[in-house]
Design a protein around this motif. Structure first.
Motif, PDB file in Angstrom:
ATOM      1  N   GLY A 106       0.798  -1.217   0.000  1.00 33.18           N
ATOM      2  CA  GLY A 106       0.000   0.000   0.000  1.00 33.18           C
ATOM      3  C   GLY A 106       0.829   1.264   0.000  1.00 33.18           C
ATOM      4  N   PHE A 107       2.067   1.172   0.506  1.00 32.15           N
ATOM      5  CA  PHE A 107       2.951   2.331   0.558  1.00 32.15           C
ATOM      6  C   PHE A 107       3.994   2.315  -0.562  1.00 32.15           C
ATOM      7  CE2 PHE A 107       1.206   2.360   4.823  1.00 32.15           C
ATOM      8  CZ  PHE A 107       0.999   3.715   5.041  1.00 32.15           C
ATOM      9  N   ALA A 108       3.913   1.316  -1.428  1.00 37.70           N
ATOM     10  CA  ALA A 108       4.874   1.207  -2.533  1.00 37.70           C
ATOM     11  C   ALA A 108       4.349   1.847  -3.812  1.00 37.70           C
ATOM     12  CB  ALA A 108       5.206  -0.263  -2.788  1.00 37.70           C
ATOM     13  N   LYS A 109       3.103   2.300  -3.800  1.00 33.99           N
ATOM     14  CA  LYS A 109       2.538   2.923  -4.993  1.00 33.99           C
ATOM     15  C   LYS A 109       3.269   4.227  -5.318  1.00 33.99           C
ATOM     16  CE  LYS A 109      -2.147   1.111  -4.274  1.00 33.99           C
ATOM     17  NZ  LYS A 109      -3.565   1.476  -4.036  1.00 33.99           N
ATOM     18  N   THR A 110       3.481   4.461  -6.604  1.00 37.01           N
ATOM     19  CA  THR A 110       4.205   5.664  -7.019  1.00 37.01           C
ATOM     20  C   THR A 110       3.305   6.696  -7.682  1.00 37.01           C
ATOM     21  OG1 THR A 110       4.709   4.743  -9.214  1.00 37.01           O
ATOM     22  CG2 THR A 110       6.286   4.295  -7.431  1.00 37.01           C
ATOM     23  N   SER A 111       2.080   6.322  -8.077  1.00 36.33           N
ATOM     24  CA  SER A 111       1.307   7.207  -8.953  1.00 36.33           C
ATOM     25  C   SER A 111      -0.139   7.376  -8.516  1.00 36.33           C
ATOM     26  CB  SER A 111       1.371   6.684 -10.395  1.00 36.33           C
ATOM     27  OG  SER A 111       2.710   6.563 -10.809  1.00 36.33           O
ATOM     28  N   ARG A 112      -0.316   7.838  -7.293  1.00 33.81           N
ATOM     29  CA  ARG A 112      -1.665   8.152  -6.840  1.00 33.81           C
ATOM     30  C   ARG A 112      -2.153   9.419  -7.545  1.00 33.81           C
ATOM     31  NH1 ARG A 112       1.139   6.264  -2.448  1.00 33.81           N
ATOM     32  NH2 ARG A 112       0.134   4.610  -1.223  1.00 33.81           N
ATOM     33  N   ALA A 113      -3.450   9.486  -7.811  1.00 32.02           N
ATOM     34  CA  ALA A 113      -4.017  10.631  -8.527  1.00 32.02           C
ATOM     35  C   ALA A 113      -3.836  11.927  -7.730  1.00 32.02           C
ATOM     36  CB  ALA A 113      -5.495  10.378  -8.780  1.00 32.02           C
ATOM     37  N   CYS A 114      -3.428  12.961  -8.420  1.00 30.18           N
ATOM     38  CA  CYS A 114      -3.276  14.297  -7.816  1.00 30.18           C
ATOM     39  C   CYS A 114      -4.117  15.291  -8.603  1.00 30.18           C
ATOM     40  CB  CYS A 114      -1.818  14.721  -7.832  1.00 30.18           C
ATOM     41  SG  CYS A 114      -1.573  16.483  -7.411  1.00 30.18           S
ATOM     42  N   PRO A 115      -5.090  15.977  -7.988  1.00 29.22           N
ATOM     43  CA  PRO A 115      -5.477  15.813  -6.587  1.00 29.22           C
ATOM     44  C   PRO A 115      -6.256  14.518  -6.369  1.00 29.22           C
ATOM     45  CG  PRO A 115      -6.928  17.399  -7.681  1.00 29.22           C
ATOM     46  CD  PRO A 115      -5.874  17.015  -8.665  1.00 29.22           C
ATOM     47  N   PRO A 116      -6.341  14.067  -5.100  1.00 31.04           N
ATOM     48  CA  PRO A 116      -5.925  14.758  -3.873  1.00 31.04           C
ATOM     49  C   PRO A 116      -4.518  14.424  -3.406  1.00 31.04           C
ATOM     50  CG  PRO A 116      -7.214  12.852  -3.286  1.00 31.04           C
ATOM     51  CD  PRO A 116      -7.153  12.860  -4.798  1.00 31.04           C
ATOM     52  N   PHE A 117      -3.889  13.390  -4.001  1.00 28.76           N
ATOM     53  CA  PHE A 117      -2.606  12.909  -3.455  1.00 28.76           C
ATOM     54  C   PHE A 117      -1.433  13.607  -4.121  1.00 28.76           C
ATOM     55  CE2 PHE A 117      -5.655   9.346  -3.131  1.00 28.76           C
ATOM     56  CZ  PHE A 117      -5.749   9.287  -1.748  1.00 28.76           C
ATOM     57  N   CYS A 118      -1.303  14.903  -3.857  1.00 27.02           N
ATOM     58  CA  CYS A 118      -0.256  15.717  -4.476  1.00 27.02           C
ATOM     59  C   CYS A 118       0.972  15.796  -3.564  1.00 27.02           C
ATOM     60  CB  CYS A 118      -0.783  17.113  -4.752  1.00 27.02           C
ATOM     61  SG  CYS A 118      -2.235  17.126  -5.841  1.00 27.02           S
ATOM     62  N   ILE A 119       2.122  16.033  -4.166  1.00 31.59           N
ATOM     63  CA  ILE A 119       3.366  16.157  -3.391  1.00 31.59           C
ATOM     64  C   ILE A 119       3.364  17.491  -2.652  1.00 31.59           C
ATOM     65  CG2 ILE A 119       5.875  16.269  -3.528  1.00 31.59           C
ATOM     66  CD1 ILE A 119       5.660  14.534  -6.068  1.00 31.59           C
ATOM     67  N   HIS A 120       3.660  17.436  -1.362  1.00 29.27           N
ATOM     68  CA  HIS A 120       3.592  18.635  -0.527  1.00 29.27           C
ATOM     69  C   HIS A 120       4.959  19.280  -0.352  1.00 29.27           C
ATOM     70  CE1 HIS A 120      -0.630  18.415   0.666  1.00 29.27           C
ATOM     71  NE2 HIS A 120      -0.474  17.115   0.478  1.00 29.27           N
ATOM     72  N   PRO A 121       4.957  20.592  -0.121  1.00 32.10           N
ATOM     73  CA  PRO A 121       6.222  21.293   0.111  1.00 32.10           C
ATOM     74  C   PRO A 121       6.947  20.734   1.333  1.00 32.10           C
ATOM     75  CG  PRO A 121       4.413  22.848  -0.220  1.00 32.10           C
ATOM     76  CD  PRO A 121       3.802  21.489  -0.066  1.00 32.10           C
ATOM     77  N   MET A 122       8.223  21.019   1.422  1.00 27.32           N
ATOM     78  CA  MET A 122       8.990  20.582   2.587  1.00 27.32           C
ATOM     79  C   MET A 122       8.476  21.237   3.865  1.00 27.32           C
ATOM     80  SD  MET A 122      11.321  18.558   3.605  1.00 27.32           S
ATOM     81  CE  MET A 122      12.151  18.085   2.085  1.00 27.32           C
ATOM     82  N   SER A 123       8.009  22.466   3.759  1.00 25.14           N
ATOM     83  CA  SER A 123       7.526  23.190   4.931  1.00 25.14           C
ATOM     84  C   SER A 123       6.057  22.892   5.188  1.00 25.14           C
ATOM     85  CB  SER A 123       7.706  24.700   4.735  1.00 25.14           C
ATOM     86  OG  SER A 123       7.089  25.423   5.785  1.00 25.14           O
TER      87      SER A 123
END
Length: 207
Positions: free
Chosen positions: A56-73
């Motif tokens: 479940g944590f090995a997936k690389t391509s979840r749909a964005c949105p909602p699963f978008c890459i977040h800033p470091m901060s």
């Protein structure tokens, strides 16, 4: 012959003990042990060289949105931390009773496994629309007077969720900040469960 057998057994035991610590956390830390609320907490890395991350944590391509890459901060003034800093936070704050490690995910995810010593405050609980939010902020040390809050005695928090693509802890942090919670009392573990599991670190089951 008996002495030889004893020496052989001792040698095998020592070899196994050394092998059991092949995967340390850092060169100076093989494991971390704490006592939190009367419970012994152990964090170490999986010693199985063939272990792999949960599917479940090995997936690389979840749909964005909602699963978008977040800033470091996680927000202005909020410190982003890694695994070593998180372990230090447990040692210096959680074990001392002055801080909380917060899993911001919904309960069904929290119950499947979380970072040891974490408590579950779902991100939804900190939404302004939650009628119980003031009670949660008060439980975290905030004191409300009219429409104003005094956070001088507020608890230090470290929030996490599922990883860099998960918006649950960033949303929780933004809601804390919008409620006036001091940024210097908030930390963000961006790596979340995905990085924690990738590094083979201990998890706690709550289901």
């Amino acid at each position: 012959m008996k002495m030889f057998s004893t020496l052989t057994a001792c040698a095998c035991f020592l070899a196994a003990a050394v092998h059991a610590q092949d995967v340390a956390i850092t060169p100076d830390m093989t494991r971390a042990e704490f006592a939190v609320n009367g419970q012994n907490i152990l964090i170490e890395r999986n010693q199985d060289a063939d272990a792999v991350i949960e599917p479940g944590f090995a997936k690389t391509s979840r749909a964005c949105p909602p699963f978008c890459i977040h800033p470091m901060s996680g927000g202005e003034g909020v410190e982003t931390v890694g695994e070593i800093e998180l372990i230090d936070f447990i040692d210096n704050y959680v074990e001392e009773g002055t801080g909380l490690l917060v899993d911001s995910r919904i309960p069904s995810w929290f119950e499947k496994g979380t970072i040891p010593s974490a408590i579950n405050i779902p991100f939804t609980a900190l939404e302004p629309t939650n009628q119980y939010r003031d009670e949660i902020l008060q439980a975290l040390g905030g004191v409300k007077s009219g429409d104003n809050w005094d956070y001088s005695a507020a608890t230090d928090l470290l929030l996490s969720c599922n990883g860099p693509w998960c918006d649950q802890s960033p949303r929780a942090i933004q809601n804390l900040l919008s409620a006036g919670y001091p940024a210097e009392k908030i930390r963000y573990y961006r790596g979340g469960m995905q990085l924690w599991l990738l590094l083979g670190l201990t998890t706690a089951q709550n289901g």
